[in-house]
Write a protein that holds these residues in place. Structure first.
Motif, PDB file in Angstrom:
ATOM      1  N   ASP A   1      25.823  60.857-131.681  1.00 56.11           N
ATOM      2  CA  ASP A   1      25.425  59.478-131.896  1.00 56.11           C
ATOM      3  C   ASP A   1      23.915  59.354-132.036  1.00 56.11           C
ATOM      4  O   ASP A   1      23.138  60.103-131.428  1.00 56.11           O
ATOM      5  N   VAL A   2      23.503  58.363-132.852  1.00 54.96           N
ATOM      6  CA  VAL A   2      22.100  58.037-133.085  1.00 54.96           C
ATOM      7  C   VAL A   2      21.926  56.543-132.858  1.00 54.96           C
ATOM      8  O   VAL A   2      22.734  55.735-133.340  1.00 54.96           O
ATOM      9  N   ALA A   3      20.898  56.150-132.116  1.00 55.77           N
ATOM     10  CA  ALA A   3      20.644  54.738-131.817  1.00 55.77           C
ATOM     11  C   ALA A   3      19.141  54.511-131.680  1.00 55.77           C
ATOM     12  O   ALA A   3      18.357  55.466-131.641  1.00 55.77           O
ATOM     13  N   ARG A   4      18.735  53.261-131.575  1.00 55.13           N
ATOM     14  CA  ARG A   4      17.326  52.944-131.349  1.00 55.13           C
ATOM     15  C   ARG A   4      16.965  53.210-129.888  1.00 55.13           C
ATOM     16  O   ARG A   4      17.744  52.910-128.984  1.00 55.13           O
ATOM     17  N   ASP A   5      15.768  53.761-129.676  1.00 54.07           N
ATOM     18  CA  ASP A   5      15.309  53.988-128.314  1.00 54.07           C
ATOM     19  C   ASP A   5      14.527  52.773-127.819  1.00 54.07           C
ATOM     20  O   ASP A   5      14.435  51.744-128.510  1.00 54.07           O
TER      21      ASP A   5
ATOM     22  N   HIS B   1      18.482  64.961-139.199  1.00 53.64           N
ATOM     23  CA  HIS B   1      18.070  64.497-140.523  1.00 53.64           C
ATOM     24  C   HIS B   1      18.216  62.977-140.600  1.00 53.64           C
ATOM     25  O   HIS B   1      17.321  62.284-141.093  1.00 53.64           O
ATOM     26  N   LEU B   2      19.352  62.465-140.110  1.00 53.17           N
ATOM     27  CA  LEU B   2      19.592  61.029-140.157  1.00 53.17           C
ATOM     28  C   LEU B   2      18.541  60.268-139.357  1.00 53.17           C
ATOM     29  O   LEU B   2      18.018  59.239-139.809  1.00 53.17           O
ATOM     30  N   ARG B   3      18.230  60.748-138.166  1.00 51.60           N
ATOM     31  CA  ARG B   3      17.205  60.094-137.349  1.00 51.60           C
ATOM     32  C   ARG B   3      15.906  59.937-138.117  1.00 51.60           C
ATOM     33  O   ARG B   3      15.298  58.851-138.143  1.00 51.60           O
TER      34      ARG B   3
ATOM     35  N   GLY C   1      12.032  51.246-130.099  1.00 48.21           N
ATOM     36  CA  GLY C   1      12.472  50.704-131.375  1.00 48.21           C
ATOM     37  C   GLY C   1      12.674  51.731-132.460  1.00 48.21           C
ATOM     38  O   GLY C   1      13.071  51.391-133.582  1.00 48.21           O
ATOM     39  N   CYS C   2      12.404  53.008-132.156  1.00 52.95           N
ATOM     40  CA  CYS C   2      12.630  54.077-133.135  1.00 52.95           C
ATOM     41  C   CYS C   2      14.047  54.619-132.987  1.00 52.95           C
ATOM     42  O   CYS C   2      14.664  54.543-131.915  1.00 52.95           O
ATOM     43  N   TRP C   3      14.554  55.189-134.054  1.00 53.08           N
ATOM     44  CA  TRP C   3      15.870  55.812-134.004  1.00 53.08           C
ATOM     45  C   TRP C   3      15.761  57.181-133.340  1.00 53.08           C
ATOM     46  O   TRP C   3      14.811  57.921-133.569  1.00 53.08           O
ATOM     47  N   ALA C   4      16.758  57.508-132.524  1.00 54.01           N
ATOM     48  CA  ALA C   4      16.751  58.767-131.787  1.00 54.01           C
ATOM     49  C   ALA C   4      18.181  59.204-131.504  1.00 54.01           C
ATOM     50  O   ALA C   4      19.118  58.392-131.521  1.00 54.01           O
TER      51      ALA C   4
ATOM     52  N   LEU D   1      16.211  57.333-140.948  1.00 57.08           N
ATOM     53  CA  LEU D   1      16.221  55.954-140.460  1.00 57.08           C
ATOM     54  C   LEU D   1      14.832  55.493-140.023  1.00 57.08           C
ATOM     55  O   LEU D   1      14.542  54.295-140.040  1.00 57.08           O
ATOM     56  N   ASN D   2      13.991  56.437-139.641  1.00 56.81           N
ATOM     57  CA  ASN D   2      12.624  56.095-139.251  1.00 56.81           C
ATOM     58  C   ASN D   2      11.669  56.029-140.445  1.00 56.81           C
ATOM     59  O   ASN D   2      10.485  55.720-140.291  1.00 56.81           O
ATOM     60  N   ILE D   3      12.211  56.332-141.646  1.00 54.16           N
ATOM     61  CA  ILE D   3      11.433  56.230-142.883  1.00 54.16           C
ATOM     62  C   ILE D   3      11.894  55.048-143.725  1.00 54.16           C
ATOM     63  O   ILE D   3      11.089  54.281-144.247  1.00 54.16           O
ATOM     64  N   ALA D   4      13.217  54.928-143.867  1.00 49.23           N
ATOM     65  CA  ALA D   4      13.803  53.934-144.764  1.00 49.23           C
ATOM     66  C   ALA D   4      14.738  52.999-143.997  1.00 49.23           C
ATOM     67  O   ALA D   4      15.345  53.408-143.001  1.00 49.23           O
TER      68      ALA D   4
END
Length: 249
Positions: A28-32, A166-168, A35-38, A171-174
């Motif tokens: 799983d990936v979520a915002r920390d 890669h997804l993290r 506010g960034c994805w992690a 999501l922090n770029i786009a």
């Protein structure tokens, strides 16, 4: 659900039929808090009984044995609780997600949107020479990726774990919506993947050569050529086709 959660999945299969899954892994990936994805701590894998012997060809890739899955639940019984966990997810993600989507149908996912990290990598990192999950891993060396957790390759949880890094970063770029939109289109290949123009950027080709690629059997090639012609004003804007696996770069 306090924060949007995206579940990255990876499947290992016994064949090509709809119920031939023999392992599913997730990360799983979520915002920390910043506010960034992690990546979260939630990852895992479960065996699935494919209801048929695992082929020797696929066994040689993932090394999952028939006796390991004999007592596991069937795909239709297991899939919903992994793909739609308690608390919910806003999307599913996979590398070359068209493969996973063959097995993770809308009936099983509840119609969740998908993010294909392969298609998004083509857009975000077009200068890289290769775009497979493992090549991205070593070309990019994502921060925080624990080498041992991402092994062995071609097993469901380690592969999902690598894809999640890669997804993290994506999501922090786009924006999330942009990744979903790119994933719904064919792959925008940065270079011609095969033939006499192999390795050339589409901008290096003549209009005539690009027109020829509009007849290619590969939907990603057609879409890429059409996109370049549209940039030049030679065609109307490209219309997305049914998502396709495309050619390995």
């Amino acid at each position: 659900m306090s924060e949007p959660l995206i579940r990255v999945i990876d499947l290992e299969t016994a064949g090509n039929s709809a119920n031939d899954v023999c392992e599913i892994g997730w990360q799983d990936v979520a915002r920390d808090v910043g506010g960034c994805w992690a990546l979260t701590e939630n990852r895992g894998a479960l065996f699935v009984n494919p209801g048929r012997p695992i082929t020797t060809e696929t066994m040689a890739i993932h090394h999952i044995l028939d006796e390991q899955v004999a007592d596991a639940p069937f795909w239709k019984d297991l899939a919903p609780r992994v793909l739609r966990p308690e608390g919910g997810v806003v999307a599913l993600a996979a590398h070359r997600a068209a493969f996973e989507q063959r097995y993770c149908t809308d009936r099983l996912t509840g119609g969740l949107p998908w993010i294909c990290t392969w298609k998004c990598a083509l857009r975000l990192w077009p200068d890289l020479p290769r775009f497979s999950n493992q090549m991205l891993r070593y070309q990019r060396m994502p921060e925080g990726l624990v080498h041992e957790i991402g092994l062995p390759a071609h097993r469901a949880m380690p592969d999902a774990y690598v894809t999640a890094h890669h997804l993290r970063d994506m999501l922090n770029i786009a924006p999330f919506d942009q990744l979903v939109a790119w994933s719904a289109e064919p792959g925008l290949l940065p270079r011609v993947p095969a033939g006499p123009d192999r390795g050339k950027g589409w901008d290096r080709l003549t209009d005539e050569a690009l027109m020829g690629y509009l007849r290619d059997r590969d939907g990603d090639v057609r879409f890429s050529a059409q996109t370049e012609l549209t940039k030049r004003g030679a065609l109307a804007p490209a219309v997305a086709e049914t998502p396709a696996q495309g050619s390995l770069l």
